[in-house]
Scaffold this motif. Structure first.
Motif, PDB file in Angstrom:
ATOM      1  N   CYS A   1       9.795   5.004  -7.287  1.00 55.68           N
ATOM      2  CA  CYS A   1       9.965   6.383  -7.151  1.00 55.68           C
ATOM      3  C   CYS A   1       9.071   7.164  -8.178  1.00 55.68           C
ATOM      4  O   CYS A   1       8.476   8.270  -7.740  1.00 55.68           O
ATOM      5  CB  CYS A   1      11.422   7.152  -6.969  1.00 55.68           C
ATOM      6  N   GLN A   2       9.332   6.903  -9.224  1.00 54.06           N
ATOM      7  CA  GLN A   2       8.415   7.485 -10.430  1.00 54.06           C
ATOM      8  C   GLN A   2       6.763   7.280 -10.021  1.00 54.06           C
ATOM      9  O   GLN A   2       5.935   8.079  -9.977  1.00 54.06           O
ATOM     10  CB  GLN A   2       8.805   6.909 -11.851  1.00 54.06           C
ATOM     11  N   LEU A   3       6.695   6.006  -9.804  1.00 53.39           N
ATOM     12  CA  LEU A   3       5.281   5.569  -9.583  1.00 53.39           C
ATOM     13  C   LEU A   3       4.510   6.345  -8.366  1.00 53.39           C
ATOM     14  O   LEU A   3       3.368   6.693  -8.324  1.00 53.39           O
ATOM     15  CB  LEU A   3       5.052   4.075  -9.371  1.00 53.39           C
ATOM     16  N   ALA A   4       5.330   6.387  -7.408  1.00 48.66           N
ATOM     17  CA  ALA A   4       5.268   7.099  -6.204  1.00 48.66           C
ATOM     18  C   ALA A   4       4.488   8.587  -6.428  1.00 48.66           C
ATOM     19  O   ALA A   4       3.735   9.057  -6.017  1.00 48.66           O
ATOM     20  CB  ALA A   4       6.354   7.134  -5.031  1.00 48.66           C
ATOM     21  N   GLN A   5       5.447   9.184  -7.326  1.00 44.62           N
ATOM     22  CA  GLN A   5       5.144  10.498  -7.942  1.00 44.62           C
ATOM     23  C   GLN A   5       3.827  10.695  -8.606  1.00 44.62           C
ATOM     24  O   GLN A   5       3.014  11.426  -8.311  1.00 44.62           O
ATOM     25  CB  GLN A   5       6.391  11.104  -8.691  1.00 44.62           C
ATOM     26  N   ASP A   6       3.743   9.540  -9.460  1.00 42.39           N
ATOM     27  CA  ASP A   6       2.512   9.600 -10.092  1.00 42.39           C
ATOM     28  C   ASP A   6       1.120   9.245  -9.536  1.00 42.39           C
ATOM     29  O   ASP A   6       0.275   9.880  -9.704  1.00 42.39           O
ATOM     30  CB  ASP A   6       2.617   8.295 -11.157  1.00 42.39           C
ATOM     31  N   VAL A   7       1.305   8.330  -8.347  1.00 37.44           N
ATOM     32  CA  VAL A   7       0.071   8.038  -7.489  1.00 37.44           C
ATOM     33  C   VAL A   7      -0.126   9.351  -6.669  1.00 37.44           C
ATOM     34  O   VAL A   7      -1.412   9.549  -6.482  1.00 37.44           O
ATOM     35  CB  VAL A   7      -0.015   6.687  -6.847  1.00 37.44           C
ATOM     36  N   LYS A   8       0.854  10.006  -6.138  1.00 39.89           N
ATOM     37  CA  LYS A   8       0.467  11.097  -5.387  1.00 39.89           C
ATOM     38  C   LYS A   8      -0.163  12.221  -6.099  1.00 39.89           C
ATOM     39  O   LYS A   8      -1.172  12.965  -5.687  1.00 39.89           O
ATOM     40  CB  LYS A   8       1.965  11.359  -4.938  1.00 39.89           C
ATOM     41  N   GLU A   9       0.518  12.386  -7.453  1.00 35.47           N
ATOM     42  CA  GLU A   9      -0.001  13.554  -8.316  1.00 35.47           C
ATOM     43  C   GLU A   9      -1.715  13.277  -8.554  1.00 35.47           C
ATOM     44  O   GLU A   9      -2.506  14.004  -8.829  1.00 35.47           O
ATOM     45  CB  GLU A   9       0.590  13.725  -9.579  1.00 35.47           C
ATOM     46  N   ALA A  10      -1.836  11.896  -8.871  1.00 33.32           N
ATOM     47  CA  ALA A  10      -3.229  11.510  -9.147  1.00 33.32           C
ATOM     48  C   ALA A  10      -4.203  11.512  -7.678  1.00 33.32           C
ATOM     49  O   ALA A  10      -5.562  11.703  -8.071  1.00 33.32           O
ATOM     50  CB  ALA A  10      -3.410   9.958  -9.335  1.00 33.32           C
ATOM     51  N   GLY A  11      -3.761  11.850  -6.643  1.00 30.08           N
ATOM     52  CA  GLY A  11      -4.701  11.769  -5.646  1.00 30.08           C
ATOM     53  C   GLY A  11      -4.374  10.951  -4.518  1.00 30.08           C
ATOM     54  O   GLY A  11      -5.093  10.949  -3.553  1.00 30.08           O
ATOM     55  N   ALA A  12      -3.531   9.829  -4.641  1.00 28.76           N
ATOM     56  CA  ALA A  12      -3.263   8.868  -3.539  1.00 28.76           C
ATOM     57  C   ALA A  12      -2.575   9.285  -2.235  1.00 28.76           C
ATOM     58  O   ALA A  12      -1.684  10.248  -2.714  1.00 28.76           O
ATOM     59  CB  ALA A  12      -2.624   7.547  -4.269  1.00 28.76           C
ATOM     60  N   CYS A  13      -3.022   8.934  -1.219  1.00 30.24           N
ATOM     61  CA  CYS A  13      -2.158   9.278   0.035  1.00 30.24           C
ATOM     62  C   CYS A  13      -1.483   8.436   0.622  1.00 30.24           C
ATOM     63  O   CYS A  13      -0.938   8.564   1.563  1.00 30.24           O
ATOM     64  CB  CYS A  13      -3.458   9.910   1.113  1.00 30.24           C
ATOM     65  N   MET A  14      -1.430   7.116  -0.166  1.00 28.73           N
ATOM     66  CA  MET A  14      -0.412   6.022   0.556  1.00 28.73           C
ATOM     67  C   MET A  14       0.171   5.326  -0.647  1.00 28.73           C
ATOM     68  O   MET A  14      -0.503   5.207  -1.589  1.00 28.73           O
ATOM     69  CB  MET A  14      -0.939   5.099   1.498  1.00 28.73           C
ATOM     70  N   LEU A  15       1.343   4.900  -0.516  1.00 25.76           N
ATOM     71  CA  LEU A  15       2.119   4.013  -1.608  1.00 25.76           C
ATOM     72  C   LEU A  15       2.104   2.627  -1.219  1.00 25.76           C
ATOM     73  O   LEU A  15       2.390   2.257  -0.093  1.00 25.76           O
ATOM     74  CB  LEU A  15       3.543   4.528  -1.665  1.00 25.76           C
ATOM     75  N   ARG A  16       1.463   1.695  -2.282  1.00 24.99           N
ATOM     76  CA  ARG A  16       1.669   0.458  -1.825  1.00 24.99           C
ATOM     77  C   ARG A  16       2.875  -0.303  -2.744  1.00 24.99           C
ATOM     78  O   ARG A  16       3.284   0.265  -3.868  1.00 24.99           O
ATOM     79  CB  ARG A  16       0.493  -0.441  -2.214  1.00 24.99           C
ATOM     80  N   GLY A  17       3.381  -1.580  -2.323  1.00 25.63           N
ATOM     81  CA  GLY A  17       4.519  -2.186  -3.154  1.00 25.63           C
ATOM     82  C   GLY A  17       4.775  -3.360  -2.427  1.00 25.63           C
ATOM     83  O   GLY A  17       5.099  -3.188  -1.327  1.00 25.63           O
ATOM     84  N   GLY A  18       4.810  -4.491  -3.137  1.00 24.54           N
ATOM     85  CA  GLY A  18       5.263  -5.790  -2.480  1.00 24.54           C
ATOM     86  C   GLY A  18       6.636  -6.036  -2.707  1.00 24.54           C
ATOM     87  O   GLY A  18       7.225  -5.709  -3.654  1.00 24.54           O
ATOM     88  N   ALA A  19       7.495  -6.275  -1.698  1.00 19.72           N
ATOM     89  CA  ALA A  19       8.862  -6.521  -1.715  1.00 19.72           C
ATOM     90  C   ALA A  19       9.195  -8.052  -1.504  1.00 19.72           C
ATOM     91  O   ALA A  19       9.978  -8.767  -1.812  1.00 19.72           O
ATOM     92  CB  ALA A  19       9.838  -5.817  -0.493  1.00 19.72           C
ATOM     93  N   TYR A  20       8.150  -8.787  -0.650  1.00 18.26           N
ATOM     94  CA  TYR A  20       8.036 -10.114  -0.407  1.00 18.26           C
ATOM     95  C   TYR A  20       6.728 -10.687  -0.984  1.00 18.26           C
ATOM     96  O   TYR A  20       5.544 -10.313  -0.264  1.00 18.26           O
ATOM     97  CB  TYR A  20       7.922 -10.387   1.162  1.00 18.26           C
ATOM     98  N   LYS A  21       6.858 -11.307  -2.239  1.00 19.79           N
ATOM     99  CA  LYS A  21       5.525 -11.921  -2.809  1.00 19.79           C
ATOM    100  C   LYS A  21       5.262 -13.189  -2.700  1.00 19.79           C
ATOM    101  O   LYS A  21       5.909 -14.288  -2.832  1.00 19.79           O
ATOM    102  CB  LYS A  21       5.689 -11.511  -4.393  1.00 19.79           C
TER     103      LYS A  21
END
Ligand code: PEP
Ligand code: MN
Length: 338
Positions: A112-132
Protein backbone atom coordinates in the motif's frame (compact mmCIF):
# COMPACT_ATOMS: atom_id res chain seq x y z
CA UNK A 1 4.49 -19.98 -49.87
CA UNK A 2 7.10 -21.25 -52.35
CA UNK A 3 7.82 -24.96 -52.57
CA UNK A 4 10.98 -25.86 -54.47
CA UNK A 5 10.79 -29.33 -55.97
CA UNK A 6 13.94 -31.43 -56.34
CA UNK A 7 15.53 -31.69 -59.76
CA UNK A 8 14.62 -34.91 -61.56
CA UNK A 9 11.66 -35.59 -59.25
CA UNK A 10 9.15 -38.08 -60.62
CA UNK A 11 6.47 -36.07 -62.57
CA UNK A 12 3.74 -38.32 -61.17
CA UNK A 13 4.77 -37.43 -57.62
CA UNK A 14 4.87 -33.72 -58.53
CA UNK A 15 1.30 -33.91 -59.89
CA UNK A 16 0.22 -35.70 -56.75
CA UNK A 17 1.74 -32.91 -54.62
CA UNK A 18 0.05 -30.20 -56.71
CA UNK A 19 -3.30 -31.98 -56.46
CA UNK A 20 -2.86 -32.26 -52.73
CA UNK A 21 -2.36 -28.48 -52.43
CA UNK A 22 -5.27 -27.79 -54.77
CA UNK A 23 -7.55 -30.06 -52.77
CA UNK A 24 -6.76 -27.90 -49.74
CA UNK A 25 -8.00 -24.84 -51.65
CA UNK A 26 -4.70 -23.37 -52.86
CA UNK A 27 -4.02 -22.10 -56.33
CA UNK A 28 -0.68 -23.52 -57.45
CA UNK A 29 1.56 -21.70 -59.93
CA UNK A 30 3.83 -24.36 -61.40
CA UNK A 31 7.01 -22.92 -62.94
CA UNK A 32 9.78 -25.04 -64.36
CA UNK A 33 13.10 -23.24 -64.89
CA UNK A 34 16.40 -24.62 -66.16
CA UNK A 35 17.71 -25.09 -62.61
CA UNK A 36 14.65 -25.03 -60.39
CA UNK A 37 11.10 -26.33 -60.35
CA UNK A 38 8.99 -24.05 -58.20
CA UNK A 39 5.42 -24.31 -56.94
CA UNK A 40 3.96 -20.98 -55.82
CA UNK A 41 1.04 -21.48 -53.43
CA UNK A 42 -1.60 -18.77 -53.42
CA UNK A 43 -4.10 -18.65 -50.57
CA UNK A 44 -4.03 -18.41 -46.78
CA UNK A 45 -1.05 -20.58 -45.84
CA UNK A 46 -1.03 -19.76 -42.09
CA UNK A 47 -2.28 -23.22 -41.18
CA UNK A 48 0.20 -25.07 -43.44
CA UNK A 49 3.04 -26.87 -41.69
CA UNK A 50 6.16 -26.19 -43.72
CA UNK A 51 8.14 -28.87 -41.94
CA UNK A 52 5.54 -31.45 -42.94
CA UNK A 53 5.79 -30.32 -46.58
CA UNK A 54 9.57 -30.48 -46.32
CA UNK A 55 9.32 -34.08 -45.17
CA UNK A 56 8.12 -35.02 -48.67
CA UNK A 57 11.16 -36.62 -50.39
CA UNK A 58 10.58 -34.69 -53.64
CA UNK A 59 10.62 -31.32 -51.85
CA UNK A 60 13.92 -29.48 -51.69
CA UNK A 61 12.88 -26.37 -49.80
CA UNK A 62 9.90 -24.45 -48.47
CA UNK A 63 9.88 -20.66 -48.11
CA UNK A 64 7.17 -18.74 -46.39
CA UNK A 65 6.32 -15.41 -47.96
CA UNK A 66 3.46 -14.41 -45.66
CA UNK A 67 3.92 -14.23 -41.88
CA UNK A 68 2.50 -17.25 -40.01
CA UNK A 69 0.36 -14.98 -37.82
CA UNK A 70 -2.89 -13.35 -38.85
CA UNK A 71 -4.71 -11.82 -35.92
CA UNK A 72 -1.63 -9.98 -34.67
CA UNK A 73 -0.59 -8.99 -38.19
CA UNK A 74 -0.57 -5.26 -39.02
CA UNK A 75 -1.36 -6.19 -42.63
CA UNK A 76 -4.89 -7.29 -41.77
CA UNK A 77 -5.44 -4.73 -39.00
CA UNK A 78 -3.68 -1.51 -39.98
CA UNK A 79 -4.86 0.60 -37.04
CA UNK A 80 -3.14 0.36 -33.65
CA UNK A 81 -4.84 -1.77 -31.01
CA UNK A 82 -5.48 0.26 -27.89
CA UNK A 83 -5.89 -1.91 -24.81
CA UNK A 84 -8.21 -0.41 -22.23
CA UNK A 85 -7.25 -1.10 -18.61
CA UNK A 86 -10.02 0.36 -16.43
CA UNK A 87 -10.11 3.44 -18.65
CA UNK A 88 -6.30 3.71 -19.07
CA UNK A 89 -5.40 3.39 -22.73
CA UNK A 90 -2.31 1.36 -23.61
CA UNK A 91 -1.13 1.83 -27.20
CA UNK A 92 -2.11 4.36 -29.84
CA UNK A 93 -0.26 7.61 -30.29
CA UNK A 94 -1.15 9.62 -27.25
CA UNK A 95 -0.26 8.43 -23.79
CA UNK A 96 2.79 6.64 -22.46
CA UNK A 97 1.91 4.40 -19.51
CA UNK A 98 4.26 3.74 -16.61
CA UNK A 99 3.70 0.74 -14.36
CA UNK A 100 5.67 0.65 -11.12
CA UNK A 101 5.87 -1.55 -8.05
CA UNK A 102 7.89 -4.24 -6.36
CA UNK A 103 9.00 -7.49 -7.92
CA UNK A 104 7.11 -9.38 -5.19
CA UNK A 105 4.30 -8.31 -2.90
CA UNK A 106 5.80 -8.37 0.62
CA UNK A 107 2.74 -7.63 2.75
CA UNK A 108 -0.21 -5.28 2.99
CA UNK A 109 1.43 -2.18 4.49
CA UNK A 110 4.40 -2.51 2.19
CA UNK A 111 2.42 -2.74 -1.05
CA UNK A 112 0.00 0.00 0.00
CA UNK A 113 2.89 2.37 0.77
CA UNK A 114 4.60 1.55 -2.54
CA UNK A 115 1.34 2.00 -4.40
CA UNK A 116 1.07 5.48 -2.93
CA UNK A 117 4.71 6.21 -3.79
CA UNK A 118 4.48 5.09 -7.43
CA UNK A 119 1.20 6.93 -7.88
CA UNK A 120 2.70 10.16 -6.54
CA UNK A 121 5.66 9.67 -8.86
CA UNK A 122 3.29 9.53 -11.86
CA UNK A 123 2.73 5.81 -12.47
CA UNK A 124 -0.74 4.81 -13.66
CA UNK A 125 -0.66 1.13 -12.67
CA UNK A 126 0.79 -0.98 -9.86
CA UNK A 127 2.81 -4.14 -10.45
CA UNK A 128 3.51 -6.84 -7.86
CA UNK A 129 4.12 -10.57 -8.07
CA UNK A 130 2.23 -12.94 -5.79
CA UNK A 131 3.24 -16.14 -7.62
CA UNK A 132 6.95 -15.91 -8.42
CA UNK A 133 8.85 -17.95 -11.01
CA UNK A 134 12.15 -18.33 -9.15
CA UNK A 135 15.18 -20.19 -10.46
CA UNK A 136 15.72 -21.81 -7.07
CA UNK A 137 12.94 -23.79 -5.37
CA UNK A 138 14.37 -22.53 -2.05
CA UNK A 139 13.93 -18.85 -2.95
CA UNK A 140 10.83 -16.89 -1.91
CA UNK A 141 7.95 -18.15 -4.04
CA UNK A 142 5.47 -15.33 -3.44
CA UNK A 143 2.62 -14.77 -0.99
CA UNK A 144 0.05 -16.39 -3.28
CA UNK A 145 -3.59 -15.45 -2.67
CA UNK A 146 -2.63 -13.26 0.28
CA UNK A 147 -0.40 -11.21 -2.04
CA UNK A 148 -3.21 -10.82 -4.59
CA UNK A 149 -5.57 -9.63 -1.86
CA UNK A 150 -2.93 -7.15 -0.63
CA UNK A 151 -2.74 -5.79 -4.19
CA UNK A 152 -6.54 -5.48 -4.24
CA UNK A 153 -6.39 -3.37 -1.08
CA UNK A 154 -3.62 -1.22 -2.60
CA UNK A 155 -5.85 -0.65 -5.64
CA UNK A 156 -8.73 0.29 -3.36
CA UNK A 157 -6.60 2.87 -1.57
CA UNK A 158 -4.95 4.40 -4.66
CA UNK A 159 -7.24 3.61 -7.59
CA UNK A 160 -4.28 2.13 -9.49
CA UNK A 161 -5.14 -0.93 -11.62
CA UNK A 162 -3.04 -3.96 -10.66
CA UNK A 163 -0.75 -6.13 -12.77
CA UNK A 164 0.37 -9.55 -11.54
CA UNK A 165 1.90 -12.69 -13.00
CA UNK A 166 -0.18 -15.82 -13.55
CA UNK A 167 1.91 -19.00 -13.45
CA UNK A 168 -0.76 -21.68 -13.60
CA UNK A 169 -4.25 -21.84 -15.07
CA UNK A 170 -5.40 -23.20 -11.67
CA UNK A 171 -5.18 -19.60 -10.46
CA UNK A 172 -7.06 -18.12 -13.40
CA UNK A 173 -10.39 -17.74 -11.54
CA UNK A 174 -8.62 -15.81 -8.79
CA UNK A 175 -6.97 -13.53 -11.36
CA UNK A 176 -10.26 -13.07 -13.22
CA UNK A 177 -11.83 -11.89 -10.02
CA UNK A 178 -9.11 -9.63 -8.67
CA UNK A 179 -6.40 -8.66 -11.16
CA UNK A 180 -6.72 -5.96 -13.86
CA UNK A 181 -3.86 -7.08 -16.14
CA UNK A 182 -2.68 -10.69 -16.22
CA UNK A 183 1.08 -10.96 -16.78
CA UNK A 184 2.47 -13.99 -18.57
CA UNK A 185 6.12 -14.10 -17.62
CA UNK A 186 9.12 -14.74 -19.83
CA UNK A 187 9.41 -18.35 -18.64
CA UNK A 188 5.84 -19.10 -19.69
CA UNK A 189 5.85 -17.33 -23.04
CA UNK A 190 5.59 -20.68 -24.79
CA UNK A 191 3.40 -22.43 -22.25
CA UNK A 192 0.77 -22.96 -24.90
CA UNK A 193 -1.95 -24.37 -22.64
CA UNK A 194 -1.58 -21.31 -20.36
CA UNK A 195 -1.75 -19.03 -23.42
CA UNK A 196 -4.95 -20.75 -24.56
CA UNK A 197 -6.40 -20.42 -21.06
CA UNK A 198 -5.77 -16.65 -20.87
CA UNK A 199 -7.07 -16.41 -24.43
CA UNK A 200 -10.46 -17.29 -22.97
CA UNK A 201 -10.16 -14.52 -20.37
CA UNK A 202 -11.55 -11.04 -20.91
CA UNK A 203 -8.69 -9.42 -19.00
CA UNK A 204 -5.84 -7.65 -20.80
CA UNK A 205 -2.74 -9.84 -21.02
CA UNK A 206 0.80 -8.51 -20.60
CA UNK A 207 2.88 -11.00 -22.59
CA UNK A 208 6.60 -10.88 -21.85
CA UNK A 209 9.13 -12.01 -24.42
CA UNK A 210 10.77 -15.33 -23.57
CA UNK A 211 14.35 -15.53 -22.34
CA UNK A 212 15.64 -16.76 -25.69
CA UNK A 213 12.81 -16.35 -28.15
CA UNK A 214 12.72 -14.74 -31.55
CA UNK A 215 10.33 -11.90 -32.26
CA UNK A 216 8.31 -14.19 -34.51
CA UNK A 217 7.94 -16.82 -31.76
CA UNK A 218 6.81 -14.07 -29.39
CA UNK A 219 4.22 -12.78 -31.89
CA UNK A 220 3.04 -16.38 -32.39
CA UNK A 221 2.44 -16.58 -28.63
CA UNK A 222 0.34 -13.41 -28.86
CA UNK A 223 -1.44 -15.10 -31.77
CA UNK A 224 -2.29 -18.06 -29.48
CA UNK A 225 -4.01 -15.71 -27.03
CA UNK A 226 -5.81 -13.83 -29.80
CA UNK A 227 -6.81 -16.99 -31.65
CA UNK A 228 -8.40 -18.25 -28.41
CA UNK A 229 -10.59 -15.14 -28.31
CA UNK A 230 -8.74 -12.44 -26.36
CA UNK A 231 -7.58 -9.50 -28.53
CA UNK A 232 -6.25 -7.47 -25.57
CA UNK A 233 -2.56 -8.28 -25.65
CA UNK A 234 0.20 -5.92 -24.55
CA UNK A 235 3.70 -7.09 -25.52
CA UNK A 236 6.59 -6.52 -23.12
CA UNK A 237 10.28 -6.73 -24.00
CA UNK A 238 12.32 -7.64 -20.91
CA UNK A 239 15.70 -8.46 -22.39
CA UNK A 240 16.98 -11.68 -23.90
CA UNK A 241 19.83 -14.06 -23.11
CA UNK A 242 23.09 -13.24 -24.83
CA UNK A 243 26.77 -13.80 -24.08
CA UNK A 244 26.96 -10.43 -22.29
CA UNK A 245 27.56 -10.56 -18.55
CA UNK A 246 27.64 -6.90 -17.51
CA UNK A 247 23.86 -6.90 -17.72
CA UNK A 248 21.42 -9.60 -16.54
CA UNK A 249 19.89 -9.76 -20.02
CA UNK A 250 20.36 -7.76 -23.21
CA UNK A 251 17.67 -5.20 -23.88
CA UNK A 252 16.61 -5.57 -27.49
CA UNK A 253 15.17 -2.15 -28.23
CA UNK A 254 15.01 -2.89 -31.94
CA UNK A 255 11.83 -4.82 -31.19
CA UNK A 256 9.93 -1.55 -30.80
CA UNK A 257 9.91 -0.49 -34.47
CA UNK A 258 9.72 -4.14 -35.57
CA UNK A 259 6.68 -4.91 -33.41
CA UNK A 260 5.06 -1.66 -34.61
CA UNK A 261 5.70 -2.66 -38.22
CA UNK A 262 4.66 -6.30 -38.00
CA UNK A 263 1.79 -6.03 -35.51
CA UNK A 264 -0.81 -3.56 -34.28
CA UNK A 265 -0.30 -4.45 -30.61
CA UNK A 266 1.03 -2.11 -27.91
CA UNK A 267 4.59 -2.70 -26.74
CA UNK A 268 6.09 -1.72 -23.40
CA UNK A 269 9.64 -2.11 -22.07
CA UNK A 270 10.81 -3.61 -18.78
CA UNK A 271 14.27 -2.11 -18.18
CA UNK A 272 14.50 -3.71 -14.70
CA UNK A 273 14.64 -7.32 -15.89
CA UNK A 274 16.40 -6.29 -19.11
CA UNK A 275 19.43 -4.82 -17.34
CA UNK A 276 19.24 -6.34 -13.85
CA UNK A 277 20.84 -3.17 -12.48
CA UNK A 278 19.02 -0.09 -11.16
CA UNK A 279 21.81 2.17 -12.51
CA UNK A 280 20.86 1.45 -16.12
CA UNK A 281 17.09 1.71 -15.77
CA UNK A 282 16.78 5.43 -16.40
CA UNK A 283 18.80 5.60 -19.60
CA UNK A 284 17.10 2.53 -21.06
CA UNK A 285 13.67 3.93 -20.14
CA UNK A 286 14.37 7.21 -21.92
CA UNK A 287 15.70 5.33 -24.95
CA UNK A 288 12.60 3.11 -25.00
CA UNK A 289 10.27 6.08 -25.13
CA UNK A 290 12.39 7.79 -27.78
CA UNK A 291 12.20 4.56 -29.82
CA UNK A 292 8.39 4.65 -29.75
CA UNK A 293 7.49 2.25 -26.91
CA UNK A 294 4.00 2.68 -25.46
CA UNK A 295 5.08 2.35 -21.88
CA UNK A 296 7.42 1.08 -19.19
CA UNK A 297 7.15 -1.44 -16.37
CA UNK A 298 9.71 -0.81 -13.65
CA UNK A 299 10.47 -2.44 -10.31
CA UNK A 300 10.37 -0.03 -7.37
CA UNK A 301 11.23 -0.65 -3.71
CA UNK A 302 11.89 1.70 -0.78
CA UNK A 303 14.75 -0.46 0.46
CA UNK A 304 16.06 -2.44 -2.51
CA UNK A 305 18.73 -4.03 -0.31
CA UNK A 306 15.94 -5.69 1.70
CA UNK A 307 13.67 -6.64 -1.22
CA UNK A 308 12.44 -10.25 -1.19
CA UNK A 309 13.31 -10.57 -4.87
CA UNK A 310 15.13 -8.60 -7.60
CA UNK A 311 16.40 -5.84 -5.27
CA UNK A 312 19.37 -5.02 -7.50
CA UNK A 313 17.06 -3.92 -10.29
CA UNK A 314 14.63 -1.87 -8.20
CA UNK A 315 14.57 1.92 -8.18
CA UNK A 316 13.86 3.80 -4.97
CA UNK A 317 10.64 5.84 -5.24
CA UNK A 318 12.46 9.19 -5.50
CA UNK A 319 14.65 7.91 -8.35
CA UNK A 320 11.53 6.50 -10.00
CA UNK A 321 9.92 9.94 -9.81
CA UNK A 322 13.00 11.60 -11.31
CA UNK A 323 12.91 9.07 -14.14
CA UNK A 324 9.25 9.80 -14.88
CA UNK A 325 9.91 13.54 -14.92
CA UNK A 326 12.70 13.06 -17.48
CA UNK A 327 10.69 10.53 -19.46
CA UNK A 328 7.86 13.07 -19.71
CA UNK A 329 10.20 15.41 -21.58
CA UNK A 330 11.18 12.68 -24.03
CA UNK A 331 7.51 11.77 -24.45
CA UNK A 332 6.76 15.37 -25.44
CA UNK A 333 9.60 15.32 -27.97
CA UNK A 334 8.02 12.30 -29.67
CA UNK A 335 4.57 13.92 -29.54
CA UNK A 336 3.13 11.97 -26.62
CA UNK A 337 2.02 12.61 -23.06
CA UNK A 338 2.98 10.93 -19.86
C1 PEP B 1 8.76 -10.23 -13.01
O1 PEP B 1 8.09 -9.41 -13.65
O2 PEP B 1 9.05 -10.09 -11.81
C2 PEP B 1 9.35 -11.37 -13.75
C3 PEP B 1 9.65 -12.51 -13.14
O3 PEP B 1 9.57 -11.09 -15.04
P1 PEP B 1 10.17 -11.98 -16.26
O4 PEP B 1 9.12 -12.99 -16.55
O5 PEP B 1 10.35 -10.96 -17.34
O6 PEP B 1 11.47 -12.56 -15.78
MN1 MN C 1 11.22 -9.31 -10.85
Amino acid sequence: MIVTVKKNADPALISELIQNFESQGFQVNDSVGSDYHILGLIGDTTSLDERKIKANPIVDNVTRIAAPYKKANRLFHPEDTIVDVNGIKVGGHEKIVVIGGPCSVEGLDHICQLAQDVKEAGACMLRGGAYKPRTSPYAFQGLGTEGILDMVEARKRTGLPIVSELMDSDQLDEFEEYVDVIQIGARNMQNFSLLKAVGKSHKPILLKRGLANTIEEWIMSAEYIMASGNPNVILCERGIRTFEKYTRNTLDLSVVPIIKEKTHLPIIIDPSHATGNWKYIESMSLAAIAAGADGLIIEVHEHPECAWSDGAQCLKPEKFKQLIDKARNIAHVVGRDL
